[in-house]
Design a protein around this motif. Structure first.
Motif: not given
Length: 351
Positions: A21-26, A32-36, A115-118, A123-128
């Motif tokens: 979920x975090x990888x997809x959000x980011x 943002x690039x999720x490298x792993x 957790x996934x829905x939460x 998501x915007x806050x996490x990315x920021x």
């Protein structure tokens, strides 16, 4: 015009669901690039060496190595921006505050249920937070105990007593440690201090207790209507706004559950604007490290009301968002490194 390269992120969590979920959000953000991903700190250690990420998201409770022990080693040997992923529990709050003390830049809350829905709901806050962390200043940590002392770390200095000055402090990312640094240097009879720090509701009690252990002042969660007294420092309780109101010759705390301001509750602007109205030239304001612009307009109102105003400098700030905004707005009388702010606050209070 050259395009800025996306920040490279490694996601570390023992839950496969959270990692996905975090990888997809980011990854949904072009910046943002999720490298792993890594399921535990030992795997993360190898991937940090191989992938050289700009930012790490780190769960605290993981197998094979305690997340705090891993963070402590990382910040000593290979300091880098870390955003903690923390549970909204009493234990999670205490652990997160320890992680911030060890050098983590910020944290995002992991819900206990669904957790996934939460996670997707903010998501915007996490990315920021991840992108802001990539631009933060991170330093190698010095050795320090992970558990805070039960006694104040300073000897109270006698002879300071005032009832006519009020100090207002505001902070966000990096602010839990910045506020601790300021309060640590305050004598037991310092002028009253009111504070706003961006924290979720479940974290404020643990934060107030931590500050109280580190300060000669009495640090507490403010309750609605209580008198604001010298030698005491007040935080808003549980994700609510703190305002200062005038009651005859004294100030009182007003706690309210109104809407977020600048996306925050508590908001620094709410506190500073109330101090400008209620204390005017008898107040001193300081805006510390933090992301965004919250507090800049409120500090300008304090200055226009006759208050002395300070900002933490860029070099000592984890993120120079809030202080920088206040400086650009013309709201700041003086810009100082963090270690000099308490001394200047006391000097201004005596004048």
């Amino acid at each position: 015009m050259m395009l800025q390269a996306p920040c490279r992120v490694l996601v570390v969590d023992d839950s496969a669901v959270v990692r996905q979920v975090l990888s997809e959000i980011l990854a949904a953000d072009p910046g943002i690039e999720v490298v792993g991903t890594a399921a535990d700190p030992l795997l993360a250690r190898e991937k940090i060496k191989r992938l050289n990420p700009d930012v790490l998201t780190l769960d605290v409770e993981m197998p094979r190595m305690d997340g705090l022990a891993f963070l402590e080693n990382l910040m000593r040997l290979h300091p880098m921006p870390v955003v903690m992923v923390s549970s909204l529990t009493e234990r999670g709050a205490d652990t997160t505050l320890q992680a911030l003390a060890l050098g983590a830049v910020d944290f995002v809350a992991k819900p206990k249920l669904d957790i996934a829905r939460g996670l997707e709901s903010y998501a915007a806050e996490i990315r920021s937070k991840v992108k802001d962390a990539a631009r933060s200043r991170v330093r190698a940590s010095v050795s320090r105990p992970r558990q805070v002392s039960e006694q104040p770390l300073i000897t109270p200095r006698p002879g300071f007593r005032t009832t006519d000055k009020l100090i207002a402090l505001g902070a966000s990312a990096g602010g839990t440690e910045a506020l601790r640094t300021v309060l640590e240097a305050m004598p037991a009879d310092a002028p009253a201090i009111v504070m706003a720090q961006h924290l979720p509701a479940s974290f404020s009690s643990a934060f107030a207790e931590r500050l109280d252990r580190h300060s000669a002042m009495s640090v507490r969660e403010a309750s609605d209507g209580e008198a604001i007294l010298p030698g005491h420092a007040y935080l808003p309780a549980g994700g609510r706004h703190l305002r200062v109101i005038r009651d005859g010759a004294r100030w009182r705390c007003r706690i309210d559950d109104s809407a977020p301001v600048n996306l925050h509750k508590p908001a620094v602007d709410v506190l500073f604007q109330s101090v400008a109205r209620s204390a005017g030239a008898n107040a001193i304001g300081a805006i510390l490290t933090g992301m965004g612009e919250d507090g800049a307009r409120g500090l300008l109102e304090m200055k226009q009301a006759g208050a002395a105003t300070l900002a933490q400098d860029e070099t000592s700030s984890v993120v120079w968002g809030m202080p920088g905004s206040a400086v650009r707005l013309g709201a700041v009388d003086d810009v100082l490194p963090l270690e000099r702010i308490a001394e200047r606050l006391l000097l201004l209070a005596r004048s």
